[in-house]
Design a protein around this motif. Structure first.
Motif, PDB file in Angstrom:
ATOM      1  N   PRO A  11     -85.664 -29.680 -71.685  1.00 53.18           N
ATOM      2  CA  PRO A  11     -86.486 -30.461 -72.621  1.00 53.18           C
ATOM      3  C   PRO A  11     -85.729 -30.864 -73.883  1.00 53.18           C
ATOM      4  CG  PRO A  11     -87.741 -28.611 -71.769  1.00 53.18           C
ATOM      5  CD  PRO A  11     -86.327 -28.397 -71.330  1.00 53.18           C
ATOM      6  N   VAL A  12     -84.995 -29.934 -74.476  1.00 50.80           N
ATOM      7  CA  VAL A  12     -84.263 -30.256 -75.702  1.00 50.80           C
ATOM      8  C   VAL A  12     -83.101 -31.197 -75.395  1.00 50.80           C
ATOM      9  CG1 VAL A  12     -82.883 -29.292 -77.585  1.00 50.80           C
ATOM     10  CG2 VAL A  12     -84.957 -28.130 -76.838  1.00 50.80           C
ATOM     11  N   SER A  13     -82.456 -31.033 -74.246  1.00 47.22           N
ATOM     12  CA  SER A  13     -81.401 -31.960 -73.845  1.00 47.22           C
ATOM     13  C   SER A  13     -81.953 -33.378 -73.713  1.00 47.22           C
ATOM     14  CB  SER A  13     -80.768 -31.515 -72.523  1.00 47.22           C
ATOM     15  OG  SER A  13     -80.081 -30.287 -72.676  1.00 47.22           O
ATOM     16  N   ALA A  14     -83.182 -33.481 -73.156  1.00 50.76           N
ATOM     17  CA  ALA A  14     -83.807 -34.796 -73.007  1.00 50.76           C
ATOM     18  C   ALA A  14     -84.115 -35.413 -74.364  1.00 50.76           C
ATOM     19  CB  ALA A  14     -85.087 -34.674 -72.177  1.00 50.76           C
ATOM     20  N   VAL A  15     -84.611 -34.598 -75.281  1.00 54.23           N
ATOM     21  CA  VAL A  15     -84.895 -35.102 -76.635  1.00 54.23           C
ATOM     22  C   VAL A  15     -83.600 -35.539 -77.321  1.00 54.23           C
ATOM     23  CG1 VAL A  15     -85.721 -34.463 -78.936  1.00 54.23           C
ATOM     24  CG2 VAL A  15     -87.001 -33.753 -76.916  1.00 54.23           C
ATOM     25  N   ALA A  16     -82.558 -34.729 -77.171  1.00 53.05           N
ATOM     26  CA  ALA A  16     -81.263 -35.094 -77.759  1.00 53.05           C
ATOM     27  C   ALA A  16     -80.735 -36.381 -77.133  1.00 53.05           C
ATOM     28  CB  ALA A  16     -80.252 -33.962 -77.565  1.00 53.05           C
ATOM     29  N   GLY A  17     -80.982 -36.539 -75.822  1.00 50.87           N
ATOM     30  CA  GLY A  17     -80.571 -37.774 -75.163  1.00 50.87           C
ATOM     31  C   GLY A  17     -81.296 -38.975 -75.735  1.00 50.87           C
ATOM     32  N   ALA A  18     -82.587 -38.805 -76.015  1.00 52.87           N
ATOM     33  CA  ALA A  18     -83.361 -39.896 -76.612  1.00 52.87           C
ATOM     34  C   ALA A  18     -82.863 -40.209 -78.017  1.00 52.87           C
ATOM     35  CB  ALA A  18     -84.841 -39.531 -76.638  1.00 52.87           C
ATOM     36  N   VAL A  19     -82.552 -39.172 -78.787  1.00 54.28           N
ATOM     37  CA  VAL A  19     -82.005 -39.379 -80.136  1.00 54.28           C
ATOM     38  C   VAL A  19     -80.676 -40.122 -80.063  1.00 54.28           C
ATOM     39  CG1 VAL A  19     -81.069 -38.210 -82.170  1.00 54.28           C
ATOM     40  CG2 VAL A  19     -83.194 -37.398 -81.123  1.00 54.28           C
ATOM     41  N   ALA A  20     -79.814 -39.687 -79.141  1.00 58.82           N
ATOM     42  CA  ALA A  20     -78.509 -40.338 -78.988  1.00 58.82           C
ATOM     43  C   ALA A  20     -78.673 -41.789 -78.559  1.00 58.82           C
ATOM     44  CB  ALA A  20     -77.661 -39.573 -77.973  1.00 58.82           C
ATOM     45  N   ALA A  21     -79.591 -42.038 -77.605  1.00 61.11           N
ATOM     46  CA  ALA A  21     -79.816 -43.411 -77.149  1.00 61.11           C
ATOM     47  C   ALA A  21     -80.325 -44.276 -78.288  1.00 61.11           C
ATOM     48  CB  ALA A  21     -80.819 -43.412 -75.993  1.00 61.11           C
ATOM     49  N   GLY A  22     -81.222 -43.729 -79.106  1.00 57.34           N
ATOM     50  CA  GLY A  22     -81.708 -44.481 -80.264  1.00 57.34           C
ATOM     51  C   GLY A  22     -80.599 -44.772 -81.256  1.00 57.34           C
ATOM     52  N   ALA A  23     -79.726 -43.767 -81.482  1.00 51.40           N
ATOM     53  CA  ALA A  23     -78.613 -43.972 -82.412  1.00 51.40           C
ATOM     54  C   ALA A  23     -77.650 -45.031 -81.891  1.00 51.40           C
ATOM     55  CB  ALA A  23     -77.871 -42.652 -82.627  1.00 51.40           C
ATOM     56  N   VAL A  24     -77.400 -45.029 -80.582  1.00 51.99           N
ATOM     57  CA  VAL A  24     -76.520 -46.037 -80.000  1.00 51.99           C
ATOM     58  C   VAL A  24     -77.151 -47.423 -80.113  1.00 51.99           C
ATOM     59  CG1 VAL A  24     -75.535 -46.870 -77.823  1.00 51.99           C
ATOM     60  CG2 VAL A  24     -75.313 -44.460 -78.455  1.00 51.99           C
ATOM     61  N   ALA A  25     -78.476 -47.508 -79.876  1.00 50.45           N
ATOM     62  CA  ALA A  25     -79.161 -48.795 -79.990  1.00 50.45           C
ATOM     63  C   ALA A  25     -79.082 -49.333 -81.417  1.00 50.45           C
ATOM     64  CB  ALA A  25     -80.621 -48.650 -79.554  1.00 50.45           C
TER      65      ALA A  25
END
Length: 345
Positions: A11-25
């Motif tokens: 779950p936390v890896s998924a949230v971190a992935g979403a944060v990273a994807a948002g930062a990349v966007a």
């Protein structure tokens, strides 16, 4: 500080992935403003250079090594938004081709090693540049301090992520103390590499350094004991008008030499995160990397028995792949900038 699979729960890896994807966007949009005719040719090279230098683990304590994270260096050279993209490209290439840094942990790595280091380093760098005299020396000093602080900040960010989603029960105070302590030492190496690299580029092509734009310190000469501004040379084109081709080729040659030859002499000791994880016992749930069977796993070419040749060839391939992917991505971003402004690429 590449986080492997198994350190952080799903779950936390998924949230971190979403944060990273948002930062990349967000960075993709911001990079459109940064990738002008000066920064665009340099961005792919910066990613490739950071990949190469990350192969050069240096000893920092008994049985522990460290390597460049690169967030400060990328942000200062090509801008904070483009800097995040550079680190993301490097981490993607390392994870897919070399089994370095977990694939499910890619979001954690981009957030901790890319976003945190860039944000902390560039904010501190800009603050120092505003306070210090507008000279080349101030830029290099500010880059040293920014890089130094960014590494323990990244270690603290990892500890926070581990406190929320760690897969083993360990005393978090001890993890925080150990992580920040060893990464402060690693930060000294990061700061030295960043300062030397930024200083070298500023000395020859200050127009290519995003963080040095607007720097107008004229050359000084001592005449009769007094410093006076030197007259501009009439026989040479302004620095900003020169083609970056020679500089680009020189930077690529340096990256290839570092990855292909100098990397053989890098420290074989575990890096800061690996060492702390082993000492504190939170490496028990580490999972085998999904790309463990890659022909380039562990920075060696499968089938080549000579360690020097295998590692050197893997490094050269990594530099080339990172350069190709980074340059292609940044060209697309640059094209979008041109299309949005109606300019010609």
């Amino acid at each position: 500080m590449h986080v492997p699979d198994g350190f952080i729960n799903a779950p936390v890896s998924a949230v971190a992935g979403a944060v990273a994807a948002g930062a990349v966007a967000v960075s993709l949009r911001g990079a459109r403003r940064e990738l002008d005719e000066r920064a665009a040719p340099l961005a792919g090279l910066v990613a490739a250079f950071i990949f190469a230098v990350q192969m050069l683990n240096f000893p920092v304590a008994a049985g522990t090594s460290g390597h460049l994270l690169g967030g400060a260096l990328a942000a200062i050279l090509v801008g904070p938004y483009t800097g995040v993209l550079c680190i993301a490209v490097v981490l993607l290439m390392q994870g897919i081709l070399f089994a370095d840094g977990g694939l499910t942990a890619l979001g954690v790595n981009v957030t901790v090693m890319g976003v945190v280091t860039v944000v902390v380093a560039y904010a501190l760098f800009r603050g120092l540049v505003l306070l210090l005299p507008r000279t080349r020396r101030s830029v290099t000093v500010a880059s040293f301090v920014a890089a130094l602080v960014s590494v323990p900040a990244s270690a603290a960010a990892f500890t926070l992520v581990y406190a929320i989603g760690g897969t083993t029960a360990v005393p978090l105070v001890k993890v925080f103390t150990a992580m920040v302590g060893v990464h402060t030492l690693i930060g000294i190496g990061e700061a030295a590499i960043t300062m030397l690299t930024v200083g070298a580029v500023v000395a020859v092509r200050p127009d290519l350094v995003y963080g040095a734009r607007g720097l107008t310190a004229p050359l000084k000469l001592r005449v009769d004991g007094e410093l006076v501004d030197a007259a501009p040379a009439r026989d040479f084109a302004p620095v900003a008008a020169r083609s970056p081709k020679k500089f680009w080729l020189g930077g690529l040659a340096a990256a290839l030499v570092l990855a292909g030859f100098v990397s053989f002499y890098a420290s074989a000791s575990p890096d800061g995160l690996e060492k702390v994880a082993a000492d504190k016992g939170f490496d028990k749930n580490v999972e085998e990397h999904d790309a463990a069977g890659s022909p380039l796993a562990d920075y060696g070419v499968k089938g080549i028995e000579t360690a020097r040749l295998s590692g050197g060839l893997a490094g050269v391939i990594g530099v080339g792949a990172t350069l190709a992917v980074g340059t292609g991505a940044f060209r697309l971003v640059r094209r979008r900038r041109a299309e949005s402004t109606g300019a010609q690429v």
